[in-house]
Write a protein that holds these residues in place. Structure first.
Motif, mmCIF file in Angstrom:
data_model
loop_
_atom_site.group_PDB
_atom_site.id
_atom_site.type_symbol
_atom_site.label_atom_id
_atom_site.label_comp_id
_atom_site.label_asym_id
_atom_site.label_seq_id
_atom_site.Cartn_x
_atom_site.Cartn_y
_atom_site.Cartn_z
ATOM 1 N N UNK A 2 -10.801 -1.400 9.261
ATOM 2 C CA UNK A 2 -11.949 -0.591 8.889
ATOM 3 C C UNK A 2 -11.594 0.883 8.763
ATOM 4 N N UNK A 3 -10.554 1.315 9.450
ATOM 5 C CA UNK A 3 -10.212 2.732 9.471
ATOM 6 C C UNK A 3 -9.206 3.125 8.390
ATOM 7 N N UNK A 4 -8.976 2.240 7.415
ATOM 8 C CA UNK A 4 -8.074 2.540 6.307
ATOM 9 C C UNK A 4 -8.873 2.497 5.004
ATOM 10 N N UNK A 5 -8.195 2.322 3.890
ATOM 11 C CA UNK A 5 -8.911 2.233 2.613
ATOM 12 C C UNK A 5 -9.321 0.802 2.287
ATOM 13 N N UNK A 6 -9.180 -0.069 3.245
ATOM 14 C CA UNK A 6 -9.588 -1.461 3.043
ATOM 15 C C UNK A 6 -11.048 -1.615 2.655
ATOM 16 N N UNK A 7 -11.988 -0.827 3.230
ATOM 17 C CA UNK A 7 -13.394 -1.014 2.841
ATOM 18 C C UNK A 7 -13.661 -0.824 1.356
ATOM 19 N N UNK A 8 -12.826 -0.056 0.648
ATOM 20 C CA UNK A 8 -13.000 0.050 -0.803
ATOM 21 C C UNK A 8 -12.921 -1.325 -1.445
ATOM 22 N N UNK A 9 -11.937 -2.099 -1.003
ATOM 23 C CA UNK A 9 -11.737 -3.443 -1.542
ATOM 24 C C UNK A 9 -12.890 -4.353 -1.141
ATOM 25 N N UNK A 10 -13.295 -4.270 0.129
ATOM 26 C CA UNK A 10 -14.409 -5.088 0.598
ATOM 27 C C UNK A 10 -15.689 -4.787 -0.183
ATOM 28 N N UNK A 11 -15.896 -3.488 -0.497
ATOM 29 C CA UNK A 11 -17.103 -3.096 -1.215
ATOM 30 C C UNK A 11 -17.154 -3.754 -2.590
ATOM 31 N N UNK A 12 -16.063 -3.634 -3.358
ATOM 32 C CA UNK A 12 -16.121 -4.214 -4.698
ATOM 33 C C UNK A 12 -16.208 -5.733 -4.646
ATOM 34 N N UNK A 13 -15.493 -6.349 -3.727
ATOM 35 C CA UNK A 13 -15.569 -7.810 -3.613
ATOM 36 C C UNK A 13 -17.004 -8.250 -3.351
ATOM 37 N N UNK A 14 -17.707 -7.514 -2.486
ATOM 38 C CA UNK A 14 -19.098 -7.851 -2.195
ATOM 39 C C UNK A 14 -19.981 -7.639 -3.416
ATOM 40 N N UNK A 15 -19.768 -6.543 -4.139
ATOM 41 C CA UNK A 15 -20.562 -6.269 -5.340
ATOM 42 C C UNK A 15 -20.337 -7.335 -6.413
ATOM 43 N N UNK A 16 -19.095 -7.781 -6.544
ATOM 44 C CA UNK A 16 -18.739 -8.742 -7.593
ATOM 45 C C UNK A 16 -18.955 -10.184 -7.171
ATOM 46 N N UNK A 17 -19.307 -10.417 -5.908
ATOM 47 C CA UNK A 17 -19.496 -11.780 -5.431
ATOM 48 C C UNK A 17 -18.205 -12.566 -5.312
ATOM 49 N N UNK A 18 -17.102 -11.865 -5.050
ATOM 50 C CA UNK A 18 -15.805 -12.525 -4.918
ATOM 51 C C UNK A 18 -15.561 -12.878 -3.447
ATOM 52 N N UNK A 19 -15.256 -14.129 -3.154
ATOM 53 C CA UNK A 19 -14.972 -14.520 -1.760
ATOM 54 C C UNK A 19 -13.663 -13.907 -1.289
ATOM 55 N N UNK A 20 -13.709 -13.187 -0.197
ATOM 56 C CA UNK A 20 -12.541 -12.475 0.303
ATOM 57 C C UNK A 20 -12.420 -12.721 1.801
ATOM 58 N N UNK A 21 -11.288 -13.252 2.214
ATOM 59 C CA UNK A 21 -11.036 -13.484 3.634
ATOM 60 C C UNK A 21 -10.294 -12.288 4.208
ATOM 61 N N UNK A 22 -10.873 -11.690 5.252
ATOM 62 C CA UNK A 22 -10.247 -10.529 5.893
ATOM 63 C C UNK A 22 -9.264 -11.014 6.944
ATOM 64 N N UNK A 23 -8.038 -10.529 6.859
ATOM 65 C CA UNK A 23 -6.956 -10.922 7.748
ATOM 66 C C UNK A 23 -6.552 -9.749 8.633
ATOM 67 N N UNK A 24 -5.869 -10.020 9.735
ATOM 68 C CA UNK A 24 -5.343 -8.910 10.554
ATOM 69 C C UNK A 24 -4.419 -8.019 9.729
ATOM 70 N N UNK A 25 -4.318 -6.735 10.074
ATOM 71 C CA UNK A 25 -3.474 -5.823 9.294
ATOM 72 C C UNK A 25 -2.032 -6.298 9.183
#
Length: 293
Positions: A12-35
């Motif tokens: 959460x403290x990196x630029x990862x949320x940028x990716x999570x945001x677009x995936x959520x907007x686009x409805x793309x299933x994304x599995x979050x893994x440990x860094x």
């Protein structure tokens, strides 16, 4: 069983949320893994993988991959409309927002509140003519640009962007989207919205233990101003123990130095008692605050 499909190594403290945001907007299933561990050649995050051996690093490159996945029929002309904005965000807006330079992404200061910066003035003009950057519709271009802009009030809480109202309204529109709060956390989103309301003249300054709050210490020969915002990523078990994760922006002036220094990061703080917390919020000395970046 190992995860399949799209996977993102990040935090959460990196630029990862940028990716999570677009995936959520686009409805793309994304599995979050440990860094870590991951196959990132430089050992950094975010790092993205997909089936078929696909591996992508750099947040901008990951966003463009996801944009292609969300619109597989897009033509080269279609992609050109948003690719240029994602590249501009990574190459120029990063430096405008945080003072980053190639090969060194340390936070040095923002130029978004400085008058006479050509790129800021031009972005203000562009956003005065449209709500969203590509064909006036929300796209991955807005995820790239909006994410960087909406980090500014968190890293630099004393920044005054009231001189660029079109940019501020754009930031507010981004922070109001449900997927933004889902990706970055409601605390992040609400703090940005509060700052935008203040800059636009329609809201009060954020404060208190559930928003952005500050401590000022005079510890000779150094003056320190610390702004802290609770992160929604604090595990429930930690909250129960009175420990929270905070996004921190610290600025200090040392009489032995000619220039102020500023740095940001994430750390954990054991919450103080209610009385001490009130004193701290009022600007009193509630105790020692130990920051380590």
């Amino acid at each position: 069983m190992p995860a399949t499909g799209m996977r993102l190594h990040g935090s959460q403290q990196t630029r990862s949320p940028l990716v999570n945001w677009f995936a959520a907007e686009a409805g793309l299933p994304l599995t979050v893994m440990p860094p870590r561990p991951s196959n990132h050649p430089f050992g950094q995050v975010p790092f993205f993988t997909d089936e078929g051996g696909v591996e992508v690093f750099e947040s901008g490159a990951i966003l463009l991959y996801l944009a292609d996945a969300a619109a597989p029929s897009a033509t080269a002309a279609d992609r050109a409309k948003y690719t240029k904005w994602v590249m501009w965000a990574n190459s120029e807006l990063d430096g405008l927002c945080f003072g980053a330079v190639p090969g060194d992404h340390r936070v040095r200061g923002t130029s978004m509140d400085k008058k006479g910066v050509r790129s800021v003035e031009r972005l203000e003009e562009i956003l005065g003519e449209c709500e969203w950057l590509v064909d006036n519709s929300f796209t991955v271009a807005d995820v790239a640009v909006g994410s960087y802009l909406n980090y500014v009030p968190l890293f630099f809480p004393s920044t005054d962007m009231s001189g660029t109202p079109n940019i501020v309204r754009y930031m507010e529109r981004c922070a109001t989207r449900p997927a933004f709060a889902q990706a970055f956390g409601e605390g992040h989103a609400s703090s940005v919205r509060g700052k935008c309301a203040t800059w636009l003249g329609g809201g009060a300054k954020q404060g208190g233990p559930f928003g952005m709050f500050k401590w000022n210490f005079d510890v000779l020969p150094t003056k320190i101003c610390v702004a802290m915002m609770p992160l929604d990523s604090t595990p429930p078990a930690s909250k129960a123990l009175g420990v929270a994760a905070f996004m921190v922006s610290a600025k200090w002036e040392d009489e032995r130095r000619t220039q102020p220094k500023q740095q940001s990061g994430v750390f954990t703080l054991r919450m103080m008692g209610r009385r001490a917390r009130r004193r701290a919020h009022a600007g009193g000395r509630a105790g020692l605050l130990d920051l380590e970046f």
